[in-house]
Design an enzyme around this catalytic site. Structure first.
Site, PDB file in Angstrom:
ATOM      1  N   LYS A  20      10.938 -22.410  58.435  1.00  0.00           N
ATOM      2  CA  LYS A  20      10.539 -21.052  58.835  1.00  0.00           C
ATOM      3  C   LYS A  20      11.691 -20.408  59.593  1.00  0.00           C
ATOM      4  O   LYS A  20      12.586 -21.076  60.122  1.00  0.00           O
ATOM      5  CB  LYS A  20       9.279 -21.075  59.712  1.00  0.00           C
ATOM      6  CG  LYS A  20       9.424 -21.823  61.039  1.00  0.00           C
ATOM      7  CD  LYS A  20      10.014 -21.026  62.187  1.00  0.00           C
ATOM      8  CE  LYS A  20      10.062 -21.832  63.478  1.00  0.00           C
ATOM      9  NZ  LYS A  20      10.894 -21.167  64.530  1.00  0.00           N
ATOM     10  N   ASP A  53       4.218 -24.553  66.914  1.00  0.00           N
ATOM     11  CA  ASP A  53       4.502 -24.007  65.591  1.00  0.00           C
ATOM     12  C   ASP A  53       3.695 -24.679  64.480  1.00  0.00           C
ATOM     13  O   ASP A  53       3.705 -24.202  63.342  1.00  0.00           O
ATOM     14  CB  ASP A  53       5.993 -24.144  65.261  1.00  0.00           C
ATOM     15  CG  ASP A  53       6.864 -23.216  66.087  1.00  0.00           C
ATOM     16  OD1 ASP A  53       6.307 -22.338  66.775  1.00  0.00           O
ATOM     17  OD2 ASP A  53       8.098 -23.383  66.048  1.00  0.00           O
TER      18      ASP A  53
END
Length: 285
Positions: free
Chosen positions: A12, A136
């Site tokens: 990401k 996350d």
């Protein structure tokens, strides 16, 4: 169990990261936009019903401290089942780069084993469990580009342009997230604002100035990237990304990388490769 399958664990980038304050418990209030990429690690999983967890190759530290091990043991805890697995990781996401490699590995193993072993956990249950492993992890569990608030736990899916990026990382540079968030010079007072206002200042990252000061290699990598495209730093670094109009332009820049900077070209995707695969497997059942 003889059920060997291959699963993606995508990287990401944070398209922006603003720090809105520090809470009494030491955690920081954030505003950030996660873009999941179509590149990352690959994990080969073989479930076990004897509770044994083995992770390959040897990462150079005890298996018990590996987030993959912790994720599998967490699944066992919340289901009350004797869950184990043999996990082979083809590691392509740089460690300490702010690309979410460990969190993505944890999310993939949880999503995959939930499917392979018919554990019956919902996406919400997996995301709540993943939050115990790292801030996350839930965004990878849910597998969608998302706007995150709070300490990262308040996720709102956001459709973003699926643009091409060159992601670069200075060699042998590992930024400690804890060091950055504990540092007294970190800006912590960016006012909260609506997403549409945040989008007017793309690639803004409140950690960037401090990281470049402590890690000049990051400053060098970002300066190089800025010659080719609008660019920014992801998370707390060390990786940076440049936004390109098409794949060919990103590849051309990647082919010009200096020797001391590594990189890869990837596309942002609103639905992660993990969930693309999961959808196909569910449809085939």
């Amino acid at each position: 169990m003889g059920n060997l399958t291959v699963w993606p664990a995508p990287a990401k980038i944070n398209l922006f990261l603003r720090i809105n304050g520090r809470r009494a418990d030491g955690y920081h209030e954030l505003s950030t936009l996660f873009a999941i990429l179509d590149r990352g690690d690959t994990m080969t999983l073989e479930p076990r019903n004897d509770g044994i967890v083995r992770v390959f190759p040897d990462m150079g530290f005890p298996t018990e401290s590996n987030i993959i091990f912790k994720a599998i043991k967490l699944l066992a805890e919340i289901t009350g089942k004797n869950i184990g697995a043999d996990v082979h990781v083809d590691k392509r996401i740089p460690m300490g780069g702010g690309l979410g490699g460990g969190s993505s590995n944890a999310a993939t193993v949880m999503v995959a084993l939930n499917h392979l072993m018919n554990l019956g956990l919902s996406e919400d249950e997996l995301a709540r469990a993943g939050r115990r492993l790292g801030a996350d992890v839930p965004v990878f569990v849910r597998g969608r580009s998302a706007y995150a608030e709070g300490v990262g736990e308040k996720l709102t899916p956001v459709a973003i342009p699926e643009k091409w990026y060159l992601v670069v990382t200075p060699e042998n540079t590992h930024v400690s997230t804890r060091e950055i968030f504990m540092h007294p010079d970190l800006p912590r007072n960016t006012p909260k604002m609506p997403l549409e206002d945040l989008m007017k200042n793309p690639r803004a990252n409140d950690c960037e100035g401090l990281v470049k000061k402590i890690y000049p290699e990051v400053a060098t990598a970002l300066s190089w990237l800025l010659k080719y495209a609008p660019s920014g730093m992801t998370g707390t670094g060390a990786s940076c990304f440049g936004e390109f109009p098409d794949e060919d332009a990103a590849v051309r820049a990647c082919n010009s990388l200096p020797d001391n900077i590594s990189g890869f070209v990837a596309r942002a995707c609103n639905v992660s490769p993990l969930h693309e695969l999961l959808g196909k497997l569910k449809a085939a059942k």
